[in-house]
Design an enzyme around this catalytic site. Structure first.
Site: not given
Length: 287
Positions: A43, A117, A154
């Site tokens: 990331e 995300k 993540c």
């Protein structure tokens, strides 16, 4: 048999963006030379993990998809090496919104699309809500040259709902680029085992391999410091770790997956046949 070889990389990052891209390219080329077809970088690898603190100057690191240096660079690498690259980057839009995004680059260098995300963390050392708008793309699955893949970023990896949705959408492998390490205000906390077990559970519950890439090194941003614990790994379809890295080594790991065999096993096990969506309404409740 329909086999694909996947890789996860890990590396330390500095404020030298060109140097980080060059280091990432070196790892990607090494993995591709070793037969890897889908390669995952960690990331936000262009810079240190700036989200440790709230500092508006770091909004200047963002770029639109068409202007991102790493994306443009790795489109050429993907086409040259005939590899698939889910590539993390800090995205901005003309409307002033900022996203933690992944561009999925196919083996011809074309961009299949982006994922923004969904779940944005907020806590000491991981101040992402200051920077990122929650993603508006929805969960995504892409049919790449080698496999149908789902990508979470993540904090997404802690949510069983996201993994199940991508599996139901046809993903054959799940990929999670990551930046996680120590807790600046709770140095006694070591989340590494929990982090791994959570994703191993996604693999086991959905009968789908998982690939996770994390960074290494100690990074100081402002008054905050995090030591990232690496430990990038790949699971098989029942959640067993079949390749893993330590907490300090730069490099890559790889695994060969037989997607046809995995699909047969998933059908045999009946986990989708026996689902009861009518009984799961509580899961979409805001309470």
């Amino acid at each position: 048999m329909r086999k694909v070889t996947v890789a996860a990389t890990q590396m330390a990052c500095s404020w030298d963006i060109d140097g980080n891209i060059a280091k990432a390219e070196k790892l990607v080329r090494a993995a591709a030379a070793d037969g890897c077809q889908i390669i995952l970088l960690q990331e936000l690898f262009e810079t240190p993990y700036f989200c440790q603190v709230k500092d508006a100057t770091y909004f200047g690191l963002a770029s639109q998809l068409s202007d991102n240096k790493a994306v443009r660079h790795f489109q050429k690498i993907a086409a040259e090496l005939k590899i698939v690259l889910p590539l993390s980057f800090f995205e901005t839009e003309p409307n002033g919104k900022y996203y933690n995004s992944v561009a999925v680059i196919d083996a011809d260098g074309g961009i299949l699309g982006i994922y923004r995300k969904t779940h944005i963390p907020d806590g000491p050392g991981y101040e992402e809500k200051f920077y990122f708008t929650p993603g508006d793309t929805g969960l995504k699955v892409w049919q790449t040259r080698y496999a149908a893949i789902g990508v979470g970023i993540c904090w997404d990896q802690w949510f069983t709902e996201a993994a199940r949705c991508m599996a139901l959408m046809g993903a054959e492998i799940l990929f999670y680029p990551t930046a996680i390490g120590s807790e600046p205000q709770q140095p006694e906390v070591d989340s590494r085992a929990h982090w791994r077990l959570c994703m191993q559970g996604h693999a086991a519950a959905n009968i789908i391999p998982v690939v996770a890439s994390n960074r290494i090194g100690t990074e100081t941003v402002g008054a905050s410091q995090i030591t990232f614990y690496g430990s990038s790994f790949i699971t098989d379809e029942i959640g067993m770790i079949i390749a893993a890295m330590d907490s300090a080594t730069e490099g890559y790991i790889k695994a060969e997956l037989d997607l046809e065999e995995i699909a047969h096993y998933r059908d045999y096990w009946g986990i989708y046949r026996d689902r009861r969506p009518d009984q799961y309404r509580r899961i979409i409740s805001a309470e």
